[in-house]
Scaffold this motif. Structure first.
Motif, short mmCIF file in Angstrom:
data_model
loop_
_atom_site.label_atom_id
_atom_site.label_comp_id
_atom_site.label_asym_id
_atom_site.label_seq_id
_atom_site.Cartn_x
_atom_site.Cartn_y
_atom_site.Cartn_z
N UNK A 56 69.56 77.68 36.37
CA UNK A 56 68.28 77.29 35.80
C UNK A 56 67.46 78.51 35.38
N UNK A 57 67.61 79.63 36.10
CA UNK A 57 66.88 80.84 35.72
C UNK A 57 67.27 81.33 34.33
N UNK A 58 68.54 81.11 33.95
CA UNK A 58 68.98 81.63 32.66
C UNK A 58 69.31 80.53 31.65
N UNK A 59 68.94 79.28 31.96
CA UNK A 59 69.18 78.19 31.02
C UNK A 59 70.65 77.93 30.77
N UNK A 60 71.45 78.07 31.80
CA UNK A 60 72.90 77.92 31.71
C UNK A 60 73.27 76.54 32.24
N UNK A 61 73.89 75.67 31.43
CA UNK A 61 74.18 74.30 31.87
C UNK A 61 75.04 74.26 33.14
N UNK A 62 74.61 73.41 34.07
CA UNK A 62 75.27 73.27 35.37
C UNK A 62 76.06 71.97 35.42
N UNK A 63 77.31 72.08 35.86
CA UNK A 63 78.16 70.91 36.08
C UNK A 63 78.57 70.82 37.54
N UNK A 64 78.74 69.60 38.02
CA UNK A 64 79.14 69.37 39.40
C UNK A 64 80.37 68.48 39.45
N UNK A 65 81.33 68.87 40.26
CA UNK A 65 82.56 68.12 40.52
C UNK A 65 82.38 67.35 41.83
N UNK A 66 82.91 66.12 41.88
CA UNK A 66 82.84 65.33 43.10
C UNK A 66 84.11 64.50 43.21
N UNK A 67 84.81 64.62 44.34
CA UNK A 67 86.03 63.85 44.57
C UNK A 67 85.69 62.50 45.19
N UNK A 68 86.21 61.43 44.59
CA UNK A 68 86.06 60.10 45.17
C UNK A 68 86.91 59.99 46.43
N UNK A 69 88.16 60.44 46.34
CA UNK A 69 89.02 60.45 47.53
C UNK A 69 88.42 61.36 48.59
N UNK A 70 88.52 60.97 49.85
CA UNK A 70 87.90 61.73 50.94
C UNK A 70 88.76 61.61 52.19
N UNK A 71 89.32 62.73 52.66
CA UNK A 71 90.21 62.71 53.82
C UNK A 71 89.45 62.87 55.14
N UNK A 72 88.15 63.00 55.07
CA UNK A 72 87.37 63.23 56.29
C UNK A 72 86.50 62.05 56.66
N UNK A 73 85.98 61.32 55.67
CA UNK A 73 85.01 60.27 55.96
C UNK A 73 85.70 59.07 56.61
N UNK A 74 85.18 58.56 57.71
CA UNK A 74 85.85 57.47 58.44
C UNK A 74 85.94 56.16 57.66
N UNK A 75 85.08 55.97 56.66
CA UNK A 75 85.11 54.71 55.91
C UNK A 75 86.02 54.74 54.69
N UNK A 76 86.48 55.95 54.28
CA UNK A 76 87.36 55.98 53.10
C UNK A 76 88.72 55.38 53.46
#
Length: 423
Positions: A114-134
């Motif tokens: 944000x300081x330099x106006x550089x577009x930010x992207x975020x990755x997120x995995x739907x699969x989850x090996x840690x969460x007890x409900x997945x």
């Protein structure tokens, strides 16, 4: 429902991005799917959080490197399949704040962007090996089944997922790019992407989540499949590849792609109208490994010279029958991409029969000779075509050559050029 053309326009112009796979898997330096591939029990794997201390992570240094290459946006793995989160999430204790490092890595990168106006992207995995409900069921990119203490419940897991995505889209300023991964159950739920767009109106979203999204995501050596025969992508496309052949996360003994291969791959995607997301994996200290830095620097040395041939240019390979080249154009400029290594010191562009005002090899800045001539190999067609001469085929071995042709006006369909058609 995809985002508006106006919102997606920035993405179609900023063509080269930096991808970063980073997490506690970097500690072992084997692979980002270490837990699944080496059958490590969850109770053992999750103890890596006690060793996670990337004190050398410097978001500004990373963005300096990206911008020096000519990259124009960045995407970070906020949560990979192992479920470890790089931000201060309230939804799970399995996050960076409970490691010895104890600092929000997503915050650091977001603030630097944000300081330099550089577009930010975020990755997120739907699969989850840690969460007890997945509901791990042994499908691809899943654990063989539930582990002790798990309570598989897809609806409860989706509530968790929505809560985390809401955090990411409300607490880190403007997010321009969202990269879903591994919707293994293939759940269709457009309301999830609608939530993202409601929270981040300027966002573009890929096709690996809960609906078709805004752009497609071919991966790795995509040239080996049918897309290699495409000369123009039918929709917004972002191909992704890593600098290493074995892993996306940090690998201690990585087999790196050659710079020549990556340059050729980048050019092939971008000349067809696509974006290219090139990945590196920071090591356990948070630094991008020296071999990866060297590869990015070499790519940047080439890309900075030829980048005008991408950006706001559009694919135009349909203008020639020469399938050893790709073409892009903008206004009265036509760019010739030697997608295959130069076979000789000349290149013909049948049926184009107009001579340009000038031809410049962007790799060196030198002017090349051109002429419109009847060539022996094309004599049966009985028509002359444009020929570019004097390519330094040996001097620039390892680089994709890009030539800028300047005409007095834009090339028209017909009348000495091939009819336009879709790719």
């Amino acid at each position: 429902m995809g985002n508006s053309i106006a919102v997606r326009e920035w993405f179609a112009k900023r063509r080269l991005g930096l991808f970063m796979h980073f997490g506690i898997y970097s500690i072992k330096g084997w692979h980002e799917q270490d837990q699944m591939r080496r059958h490590i029990p969850r109770a053992e794997y999750e103890t890596l959080i006690t060793q996670f201390n990337p004190v050398a992570f410097d978001a500004d240094d990373i963005l300096d490197l990206a911008q020096s290459v000519g990259m124009e946006y960045v995407c970070l793995t906020t949560k990979h399949h192992d479920g470890f989160c790089l931000w201060d999430t309230r939804m799970t204790d399995f996050n960076v704040m409970n490691s010895p490092y104890g600092q929000d890595l997503v915050r650091q990168l977001a603030d630097a962007c944000h300081r330099r106006g550089f577009p930010l992207g975020l990755y997120y995995s739907v699969a989850d090996w840690h969460h007890p409900n997945y509901p791990n069921q042994g499908r691809h990119h899943e654990l063989p089944g539930p582990e002790p203490g798990d309570d598989p419940d897809w609806n409860k897991y989706l509530a968790f997922l929505r809560g985390q995505v809401r955090e990411l889209c409300t607490e880190y300023g403007e997010i321009r790019h969202f990269f879903w991964d591994m919707n293994v159950p293939k759940q269709i739920d457009p309301s999830i992407n609608e939530m993202l767009r409601g929270l981040q109106p300027q966002i573009v979203i890929n096709d690996r989540g809960f609906d078709a999204g805004d752009f497609g995501t071919p991966e790795r050596e995509y040239q080996k499949d049918d897309t290699d025969r495409v000369t123009r992508f039918a929709r917004l496309t972002e191909a992704c590849n890593s600098v290493g052949t074995q892993s996306w996360g940090y690998r201690e003994d990585e087999d790196y792609y050659s710079t020549e291969f990556l340059i050729s791959s980048i050019d092939s995607v971008m000349a067809k109208g696509g974006n290219y997301l090139l990945n590196v994996g920071p090591d356990r200290t948070g630094r991008i490994p020296d071999p990866a830095v060297a590869i990015l620097e070499d790519i940047g040395a080439w890309y900075r010279k030829v980048r005008e041939a991408y950006g706001e240019s559009e694919p135009a390979t349909e203008l020639t029958t020469n399938r050893d080249v790709l073409l892009t154009r903008r206004d009265n400029l036509l760019y010739v991409h030697l997608a295959c290594p130069a076979k000789c010191d000349g290149v013909a562009l049948p049926p184009i029969s107009q001579e340009p005002l000038r031809a410049v090899l962007l790799n060196t800045g030198e002017t090349l000779r051109t002429r419109v001539d009847l060539l022996p190999v094309h004599w049966q067609a009985g028509t002359k075509c444009l020929v570019i001469k004097g390519l330094p085929r040996n001097m620039l071995a390892g680089e994709t050559l890009v030539i800028r042709l300047e005409f007095d006006k834009p090339l028209a369909s017909g009348a000495g050029s091939a009819p336009e058609s879709g790719g």
